[in-house]
Design a protein around this motif. Sequence first.
Motif, PDB file in Angstrom:
ATOM      1  N   GLU A   5       0.833  -1.201   0.000  1.00 52.11           N
ATOM      2  CA  GLU A   5       0.000   0.000   0.000  1.00 52.11           C
ATOM      3  C   GLU A   5       0.867   1.250   0.000  1.00 52.11           C
ATOM      4  O   GLU A   5       2.004   1.239   0.487  1.00 52.11           O
ATOM      5  N   LEU A  15       5.778   3.002  -0.826  1.00 48.52           N
ATOM      6  CA  LEU A  15       5.062   1.800  -1.221  1.00 48.52           C
ATOM      7  C   LEU A  15       5.588   0.662  -0.346  1.00 48.52           C
ATOM      8  O   LEU A  15       6.701   0.172  -0.533  1.00 48.52           O
ATOM      9  N   ASP A  43      -0.226   3.178 -12.877  1.00 44.06           N
ATOM     10  CA  ASP A  43       0.099   2.714 -11.529  1.00 44.06           C
ATOM     11  C   ASP A  43       1.309   3.457 -10.971  1.00 44.06           C
ATOM     12  O   ASP A  43       1.329   3.846  -9.796  1.00 44.06           O
ATOM     13  N   MET A  46       0.243   6.896 -10.086  1.00 42.77           N
ATOM     14  CA  MET A  46      -0.551   6.885  -8.861  1.00 42.77           C
ATOM     15  C   MET A  46       0.352   6.808  -7.637  1.00 42.77           C
ATOM     16  O   MET A  46       0.171   7.557  -6.659  1.00 42.77           O
ATOM     17  N   VAL A  47       1.342   5.919  -7.673  1.00 40.49           N
ATOM     18  CA  VAL A  47       2.255   5.775  -6.541  1.00 40.49           C
ATOM     19  C   VAL A  47       3.029   7.062  -6.312  1.00 40.49           C
ATOM     20  O   VAL A  47       3.242   7.486  -5.162  1.00 40.49           O
ATOM     21  N   GLN A  55      -5.681  11.798  -4.045  1.00 40.74           N
ATOM     22  CA  GLN A  55      -6.079  10.438  -3.713  1.00 40.74           C
ATOM     23  C   GLN A  55      -5.875  10.163  -2.218  1.00 40.74           C
ATOM     24  O   GLN A  55      -4.822  10.428  -1.648  1.00 40.74           O
ATOM     25  N   PRO A  61      -2.274  -0.093  -4.727  1.00 36.19           N
ATOM     26  CA  PRO A  61      -2.269   0.290  -6.139  1.00 36.19           C
ATOM     27  C   PRO A  61      -2.450  -0.897  -7.080  1.00 36.19           C
ATOM     28  O   PRO A  61      -2.659  -2.032  -6.636  1.00 36.19           O
ATOM     29  N   ASN A  62      -2.355  -0.613  -8.363  1.00 34.95           N
ATOM     30  CA  ASN A  62      -2.404  -1.547  -9.492  1.00 34.95           C
ATOM     31  C   ASN A  62      -3.839  -1.835  -9.945  1.00 34.95           C
ATOM     32  O   ASN A  62      -4.669  -2.295  -9.177  1.00 34.95           O
ATOM     33  N   SER A  63      -4.054  -1.566 -11.206  1.00 41.67           N
ATOM     34  CA  SER A  63      -5.371  -1.740 -11.806  1.00 41.67           C
ATOM     35  C   SER A  63      -5.590  -3.136 -12.377  1.00 41.67           C
ATOM     36  O   SER A  63      -6.729  -3.567 -12.534  1.00 41.67           O
ATOM     37  N   GLY A 108      -7.192   0.337  -8.253  1.00 36.96           N
ATOM     38  CA  GLY A 108      -5.878   0.968  -8.141  1.00 36.96           C
ATOM     39  C   GLY A 108      -5.975   2.467  -7.980  1.00 36.96           C
ATOM     40  O   GLY A 108      -5.021   3.189  -8.286  1.00 36.96           O
ATOM     41  N   GLY A 109      -7.095   2.960  -7.513  1.00 31.27           N
ATOM     42  CA  GLY A 109      -7.364   4.366  -7.310  1.00 31.27           C
ATOM     43  C   GLY A 109      -8.559   4.804  -8.145  1.00 31.27           C
ATOM     44  O   GLY A 109      -8.481   4.688  -9.362  1.00 31.27           O
ATOM     45  N   ASP A 112      -9.146   0.315  -3.895  1.00 35.98           N
ATOM     46  CA  ASP A 112      -7.967  -0.525  -3.714  1.00 35.98           C
ATOM     47  C   ASP A 112      -7.811  -1.458  -4.907  1.00 35.98           C
ATOM     48  O   ASP A 112      -8.794  -1.974  -5.456  1.00 35.98           O
TER      49      ASP A 112
END
Length: 337
Positions: A5, A15, A43, A46-47, A55, A61-63, A108-109, A112
Motif C-alpha cells: 500500500e 510503497l 500505476d 498513482m504511486v 487520492q 495500487p495496481n489496476s 488501483g485508485g 484498492d
Amino acid sequence: MKAYEIRGGFGLDNLVSCERPDPSPGPFQVRVRVKATSLNYRDLMMVEGRYNPRQKLPLVPNSDGAGVVDAVGPGVTRVKPGDRVMGLFAQTWLAGEPSRAVQGSTLGGPLDGALSDTMILHEEGVVLTPPHLSDEEAATLPCAAVTAWSALVTQGGLKAGDTVLLQGTGGVSIFALQIARMFGARVIITSSRDDKLERARALGAHEGINYVTTPDWDKAARTLTGGTGVDHVVEVGGAGTFEKSLRAVRLGGTVSVIGVLSGGAGAVPLTPILMGNLRVQGTFVGHRQSFEALNRALTLHNVRPVVDRVFPFTETRAAFDHLKSGAHFGKVVIRVE
C-alpha cells in the motif's frame, strides 16, 4: 491477506508491504485469490502522486490483476469458486458510455487495487480468463489490452487494409500491434532502439521508425504511406508527440489519445484538426463488453500477450523501477502467488 500500500505520502519509498484482515465476500461479491498483477504507467503515476494528488491514502495500487475465485457471497450467479478471472478496471462500466460513477469505480485508485494476494470484487466486475493464457499473461489484459481494443476496434472501426501508427513498444502499443495484425491492418511502429523495432517486426509490424535517428517520424510515416498519412494513430506520448501525430494522420483520420508519457498539458493545435477533418478521441480503457470481445478474439487467434519480465511479489519495488526505466518491451508482471 498480504498487500502493498501507498502509506504516509506518495513516492516509491512509501510503497510498503502490509498485512490486512482476510476479507469475506458480501452479497453479490466474489473473493479472488490474486495470482499475478501487471504494471501500467498509470500505476506508477498513482504511486508517485502524479495521477491524482488528492487520492486518499493508504491505497493498494495496481489496476490489473488475475487469479482464482475461492469464495462467493449470497446471490452470485456469474462465477463460481475455482473460476479463473480478471478484474475489470472500471468495476461498474459494463457497456455504453462512461459516467462520473464509472470513473469513481476504477481499481488501483480510487478503489484498492490488485497489488495484494486477495481482492473482493462485485460479480459484475470480473471477466473469465481465456483458457489458453497463464495467470501472468491474463494479468496484462484489463488495462493495456482493453485500451488498445477500445481505441482501434470499439471506437476506431479498424478494418483490413488500414494503416496504424504506434508509438513505442510498451504495453498498449504492443497490444495494438497484435490487434491490428488480427484485423489485417498495416502497422508502422516507432521506438528509440533498433533492437526493439526488430522485435516488433518479428511480431508482425511492417515498418519501424527510430525516432532518435529520425526525429521527424511524422514525415517518415507520411512518406511510407505515399504522402497520404496513416488511418489511425495510437497516441501514447502526450503533449510532446501530439502535434506530430496530427501531422502523421491522413485527412479524415483518427488520433486516439491514450497516454501522457511526455506530459499531459500543452497547447492544442486546432487548425490541423479542423482543416484535416480529423477525429481526436480520448480512450478511457473500456467497458466489460469490449473486454469480453477482446478475449474472444485472442482465444480464436490464439494470441498471447508479450510479457517482458515477471518479478516475484517481494521484488515489487524493482518491478516499478524497471517500468520507470522504459527498458521493457511489452508488459511488466508481478507474480503474487
